[in-house]
Design a protein around this motif. Structure first.
Motif, short mmCIF file in Angstrom:
data_model
loop_
_atom_site.label_atom_id
_atom_site.label_comp_id
_atom_site.label_asym_id
_atom_site.label_seq_id
_atom_site.Cartn_x
_atom_site.Cartn_y
_atom_site.Cartn_z
N ALA A 1 0.82 -1.22 0.00
CA ALA A 1 0.00 0.00 0.00
C ALA A 1 0.85 1.26 0.00
CB ALA A 1 -0.92 0.00 1.22
N THR A 2 2.14 1.12 0.36
CA THR A 2 2.99 2.29 0.50
C THR A 2 3.37 2.87 -0.87
OG1 THR A 2 3.88 1.55 2.60
CG2 THR A 2 5.26 3.05 1.35
N GLY A 3 3.48 4.18 -0.94
CA GLY A 3 4.00 4.80 -2.16
C GLY A 3 3.22 6.01 -2.60
N ARG A 4 1.90 5.88 -2.57
CA ARG A 4 1.09 6.95 -3.12
C ARG A 4 -0.15 7.10 -2.24
NH1 ARG A 4 -2.04 7.43 -7.32
NH2 ARG A 4 -1.71 9.23 -8.63
N PRO A 5 -0.54 8.33 -1.92
CA PRO A 5 -1.70 8.49 -1.05
C PRO A 5 -2.99 8.03 -1.75
CG PRO A 5 -0.97 10.63 -1.90
CD PRO A 5 0.03 9.62 -2.34
N THR A 6 -3.79 7.27 -1.02
CA THR A 6 -5.11 6.91 -1.54
C THR A 6 -6.11 7.24 -0.43
OG1 THR A 6 -5.31 4.71 -0.58
CG2 THR A 6 -4.05 4.90 -2.64
N GLY A 7 -7.36 7.19 -0.76
CA GLY A 7 -8.38 7.49 0.24
C GLY A 7 -8.89 6.23 0.92
N ASP A 8 -8.13 5.16 0.87
CA ASP A 8 -8.62 3.87 1.37
C ASP A 8 -8.40 3.76 2.89
OD1 ASP A 8 -9.42 1.30 1.77
OD2 ASP A 8 -8.43 0.51 -0.02
N VAL A 9 -9.36 4.29 3.64
CA VAL A 9 -9.26 4.28 5.09
C VAL A 9 -9.35 2.85 5.64
CG1 VAL A 9 -10.35 5.08 7.23
CG2 VAL A 9 -10.27 6.59 5.24
N ASP A 10 -10.21 2.05 5.04
CA ASP A 10 -10.39 0.67 5.54
C ASP A 10 -9.10 -0.13 5.43
OD1 ASP A 10 -12.96 1.28 6.04
OD2 ASP A 10 -13.79 0.27 4.28
N GLU A 11 -8.43 0.03 4.29
CA GLU A 11 -7.18 -0.71 4.11
C GLU A 11 -6.16 -0.28 5.16
OE1 GLU A 11 -6.37 -3.09 2.30
OE2 GLU A 11 -4.18 -3.09 2.05
N VAL B 1 -4.06 5.89 8.10
CA VAL B 1 -5.44 6.37 8.18
C VAL B 1 -5.44 7.90 8.04
CG1 VAL B 1 -7.42 6.62 9.74
CG2 VAL B 1 -6.23 4.41 9.56
N LEU B 2 -4.48 8.53 8.67
CA LEU B 2 -4.34 9.98 8.58
C LEU B 2 -4.30 10.46 7.13
CD1 LEU B 2 -3.57 12.74 10.00
CD2 LEU B 2 -1.18 11.98 9.83
N MET B 3 -3.46 9.82 6.35
CA MET B 3 -3.31 10.24 4.96
C MET B 3 -4.55 9.87 4.14
SD MET B 3 -1.28 11.94 3.09
CE MET B 3 0.25 11.98 4.04
N ALA B 4 -5.12 8.73 4.44
CA ALA B 4 -6.32 8.32 3.70
C ALA B 4 -7.47 9.29 3.96
CB ALA B 4 -6.72 6.89 4.11
N LEU B 5 -7.64 9.70 5.22
CA LEU B 5 -8.70 10.66 5.53
C LEU B 5 -8.46 11.99 4.83
CD1 LEU B 5 -9.30 10.04 9.37
CD2 LEU B 5 -10.91 9.62 7.48
#
Lengths: 357, 357
Positions: A183-193, A270-274
């Motif tokens: 999952a590391t590398g690029r911000p996504t909005g995937d809070v659940d992951e 989670v911080l970045m996803a939010l």
């Protein structure tokens, strides 16, 4: 509950005793395990430095508290070996994790691969040497954590109930690391992951399994195990969420870790996803451009931090921590726990959720 | 000696049975260990591919033969678990070793880190990703080798005698890898150092410890253990010396390994140490210039090979192998060994010392 339990539990005294077991093991490892008296002694010296560096020892402490919560009693020798084994296993996880995250420091000192590279700076390709030696150092830590368990003198009953939990704990944290890596590398909005990685890497590994291991050493107490989970899982999430905040907003002089690493690697928190989810299109473009850049500088990091703040993501994570911390504490209001143990678990919860380092 | 032993031992049948245990474990790993049914399943798929790829299975076979040599009997279930555990441990060692040696292939396929990198070629920094995923894959193999042992149902007596040997074996191979890493890079004339690395990395790890583990599962047979050592240590040296020759003169289509790796990394082999010691000043300069160069080409490799040949180093290593092979075989002339077991050990010795792959 163990009858010889003092009215309050001195966590620092427990931690010191764990450190004594660790130091003794590392000074006189079993036959065949590299020792400081070996020709180079380098691996064992490095492992000793790493393992005995000041740390929270949260996993051993929880294991010991689980044992007390279940009534303690026989097998105290096994308990200390197992507590020490958990700490050495954690050293393994950190050493390899720091390679994977390319972290230059750990606990305020150079990370293992950096320390090896520095010591061999005169040689060819010191950085690669450092990584390779640190791979072996982590491997040695894992082998040592086994050696501690193998010498723990578990009964057949204990082997059958405790070791599967230990295997599960180890498997879970590796799966968590792997998902983290993917999952590391690029911000996504995937809070659940991000949350499910936090559960594997931290909630189960750091809190629930150590408690369960301590309980199970004494025996199978289904209600107590459930209580431990009700405390551990929210607390573990809070612990990871706090880690994520410290990884971006923390004070490196307190955390011992540089504050740009998480942003540079593009850790899926989670911080970045939010923040990604709540960002305006322009903010999102900024995040996508900056987060995950290995050469991210202080100024750009400040821009990212402003977005984390303005989107409300930082506050939202604080709220998540508060909610989980509350749930963890509420789980402790139970007749199943003697008051001194509940008090100690509250203390650990505070250290995990409210800490600055 | 076990009474149900066939007059001759079918090593291939034993190997197939080990593979069956391995396949079953990997298809249904214990709770918590990543499985192929996990969200990504990637780690377990990769581990399955790696572990079940065709191989010599020399460590499991020796463990099984040690058990038979000691009389076999009870605890056969434990034996197969332990044999499989040794193979998975070996997968761990190979996966991390290939990272450290920067080996592109293993068993004729891409090495683990290269395979991961290829699968994630579209992502950012696929090579680093490959290394990091392979670190975790090796870690998982080590954890799985523990899980196999933990489920082996050892008695208390077996735990107390077998597990310290296992810990020693693991410690020794890691120390050997570390010394290897320290010695790699530039040719030296240090034959003793190269030989002592071969002892730790190969003679004890590959031959002696697996045999001892099998024997010890049945019980303590001091004379039999000594006999095993008398066979194992020279054979293990021969095995490593053969490996060193194959690493430079081997046929990649048979070994599954590229033939430039050892020269490019500057591996500290007995072969190279002997050549360096016997070289003329000019030959030595050539070795020092070429060996250890990451970009070494075929033409320069041919120059190095000619020096290894003209100094007589290649022939000297062949003689060392022959001498050790002979000593290993001589150790088998003993009443302590039933003829079918001695025959099987002779077969393994031939495979180890005379092989082309």
């Amino acid at each position: 509950m163990s009858t010889d339990l003092a009215p309050t539990i001195d966590l620092d005294a427990l931690r010191d005793r764990v450190d004594t077991v660790l130091a003794e093991f590392l000074r006189h490892p079993p036959a065949g395990i590299p020792s400081q008296r070996d020709r180079t002694g380098e691996l064992t010296h490095a492992l000793t430095d790493f393992v005995l560096a000041p740390g929270k020892r949260i996993r051993p402490l929880l294991c010991i508290l689980g044992w007390h919560a279940a009534g303690g009693g026989d097998g105290e020798e096994s308990l200390w070996q197992m507590a020490a084994s958990l700490e050495v296993f954690h050293a393994f996880a950190l050493i390899h994790d720091d390679i994977i995250d390319n972290s230059p420091t750990r606990r305020g000192r150079p990370s293992a691969h950096r320390a090896f590279a520095a010591r061999h700076r005169a040689g060819p390709d010191a950085d690669a040497f450092g990584v390779h030696a640190a791979i072996l150092l982590g491997d040695l830590a894992l082998v040592c954590s086994d050696a501690l368990m193998n010498a723990a003198g578990l009964s057949t009953r204990q082997r059958q109930t405790v070791l599967p939990l230990l295997d599960a704990m180890r498997g879970e944290v590796l799966l968590g690391q792997h998902l983290d890596l993917l999952a590391t590398g690029r911000p996504t909005g995937d809070v659940d992951e991000a949350m499910s990685i936090a559960r594997l890497k931290t909630a189960k590994y750091t809190i629930e399994r150590p408690l369960h291991l301590g309980v199970t050493l004494v025996g199978a107490h289904r209600d107590l195990l459930a209580l431990c989970s009700a405390y551990a899982l929210p607390l573990g999430e809070a612990f990871q969420l706090r880690d994520d905040l410290l990884g971006v907003f923390g004070d490196p002089s307190l955390t011992g870790k540089p504050v740009l690493d998480d942003l540079r690697s593009g850790k899926a928190t989670v911080l970045m996803a939010l923040a990604t989810r709540r960002a305006t299109p322009e903010q999102r473009r900024t995040l996508e451009t900056l987060v995950g850049r290995a050469d991210l500088g202080e100024e750009d990091a400040a821009r990212v931090r402003r977005i984390l703040q303005h989107t409300g993501a930082r506050d939202a994570v604080e709220s998540l921590i508060t909610e989980r911390y509350g749930r963890a504490l509420a789980a402790l209001d139970s007749d199943l726990l003697a008051p001194p143990i509940a008090a100690a678990l509250r203390q650990i919860a505070a250290r995990a959720a409210i800490r600055t380092a």
